[in-house]
Design a protein around this motif. Structure first.
Motif, PDB file in Angstrom:
ATOM      1  N   LYS A 106      17.763  10.006  -3.796  1.00 18.98           N
ATOM      2  CA  LYS A 106      16.373   9.990  -4.000  1.00 18.98           C
ATOM      3  C   LYS A 106      15.749   8.643  -3.358  1.00 18.98           C
ATOM      4  N   GLN A 107      16.915   7.622  -2.590  1.00 24.56           N
ATOM      5  CA  GLN A 107      16.963   6.789  -2.111  1.00 24.56           C
ATOM      6  C   GLN A 107      17.624   6.768  -0.734  1.00 24.56           C
ATOM      7  N   PRO A 108      17.981   6.825   0.210  1.00 25.54           N
ATOM      8  CA  PRO A 108      18.760   7.299   0.584  1.00 25.54           C
ATOM      9  C   PRO A 108      19.224   5.564   1.453  1.00 25.54           C
ATOM     10  N   ASP A 109      18.366   5.315   1.727  1.00 20.60           N
ATOM     11  CA  ASP A 109      18.119   3.492   2.338  1.00 20.60           C
ATOM     12  C   ASP A 109      18.323   2.117   1.196  1.00 20.60           C
ATOM     13  N   ALA A 110      18.577   3.198  -0.396  1.00 22.70           N
ATOM     14  CA  ALA A 110      19.454   1.582  -0.735  1.00 22.70           C
ATOM     15  C   ALA A 110      20.370   2.358  -1.600  1.00 22.70           C
ATOM     16  N   ALA A 111      21.426   0.885  -1.649  1.00 28.20           N
ATOM     17  CA  ALA A 111      22.558   1.351  -1.916  1.00 28.20           C
ATOM     18  C   ALA A 111      23.358   0.280  -3.613  1.00 28.20           C
ATOM     19  N   VAL A 112      24.219  -0.015  -4.440  1.00 26.74           N
ATOM     20  CA  VAL A 112      24.119  -0.970  -5.777  1.00 26.74           C
ATOM     21  C   VAL A 112      26.043  -0.653  -5.278  1.00 26.74           C
ATOM     22  N   PHE A 113      26.750  -1.521  -5.987  1.00 26.58           N
ATOM     23  CA  PHE A 113      28.019  -2.135  -6.422  1.00 26.58           C
ATOM     24  C   PHE A 113      28.011  -3.115  -7.060  1.00 26.58           C
TER      25      PHE A 113
END
Length: 225
Positions: A106-113
């Motif tokens: 839903k937010q392809p311009d954000a990522a988390v690790f």
């Protein structure tokens, strides 16, 4: 020699069950402060983790870092109009941190690790009156013009197990605190021992337009009623 529980006599079963309950009760009485790092160690380990995070990774930039006692959750975002895609960022994270980031469809311009942090348990602290602890924390935060929130943690209710074993209640009280500030926690807590207090989380929220950082700090105070 292994002994099956089924082979135990009723008396020994009862003794075994009570021993387990007593162990659980004692474990429940252990303050979480025992297993958590001191405020200074928490901040130190968090700062060390921050130093590992590049200003740009695979063409993406960090927007928020949440530090906990055993890990850091790192949020990256793709710059608007950038020609760098998710696969480039994924490769950069895997190369730099040896972990794989998670993407939100839903937010392809954000990522988390997540990056692990090795905690340094502080051990037991002297149990001081809660009023003394509150005075110390409030004075410290007021000296830095920090607006804060205090929330009382309700004491646990009495619990009785079969066959009538009553769990002992803790002999201390807890109170949560939280605040937002543009002053780094390292500066606020640099000269204070803060025994009987722990930070549970620090969120670093980065404004990329101004390069400004806002710190959201959460913690807990332990003390005698």
């Amino acid at each position: 020699m292994l002994i099956s529980l089924m082979a135990l006599s009723p008396q020994r079963k009862l003794h075994s069950g009570l021993s387990g309950q007593i162990k659980l009760a004692i474990y429940g009485l252990l303050s979480l402060a025992l297993t958590k790092p001191s405020i200074q160690h928490f901040i130190q380990r968090c700062d060390q983790t921050l130093q590992q995070i590049p200003l740009s990774l695979g063409g993406w930039i960090p927007t928020q870092i949440d530090c906990f006692h055993d890990k850091a959750e790192i949020l990256f975002a793709r710059l608007e109009g950038s020609a760098v895609g998710a696969s480039d960022f994924k490769s950069g994270v895997e190369k730099h941190f040896s972990v794989t980031p998670a993407f939100n469809v839903k937010q392809p311009d954000a990522a988390v690790f997540f990056v692990p942090i090795k905690p340094v348990p502080e051990g037991d602290d002297p149990l001081l009156p809660l009023s003394h602890q509150l005075d110390k924390l409030i004075t410290l935060l007021q000296r830095h013009n920090v607006t804060f929130t205090l929330t009382d943690v309700p004491p646990p209710e009495k619990k009785t197990d079969e066959p009538g074993f009553e769990h002992p209640l803790p002999h201390w009280r807890e109170m949560n605190f939280s605040y937002d500030s543009r002053v780094t926690p390292r500066l606020i807590f640099k000269n204070e021992a803060m025994r009987g207090m722990r930070i549970t989380a620090i969120a670093f929220v980065i404004n990329q337009d101004s390069a400004d950082i806002k710190y959201n700090v959460q913690g807990v105070i332990y003390g005698k009623p």
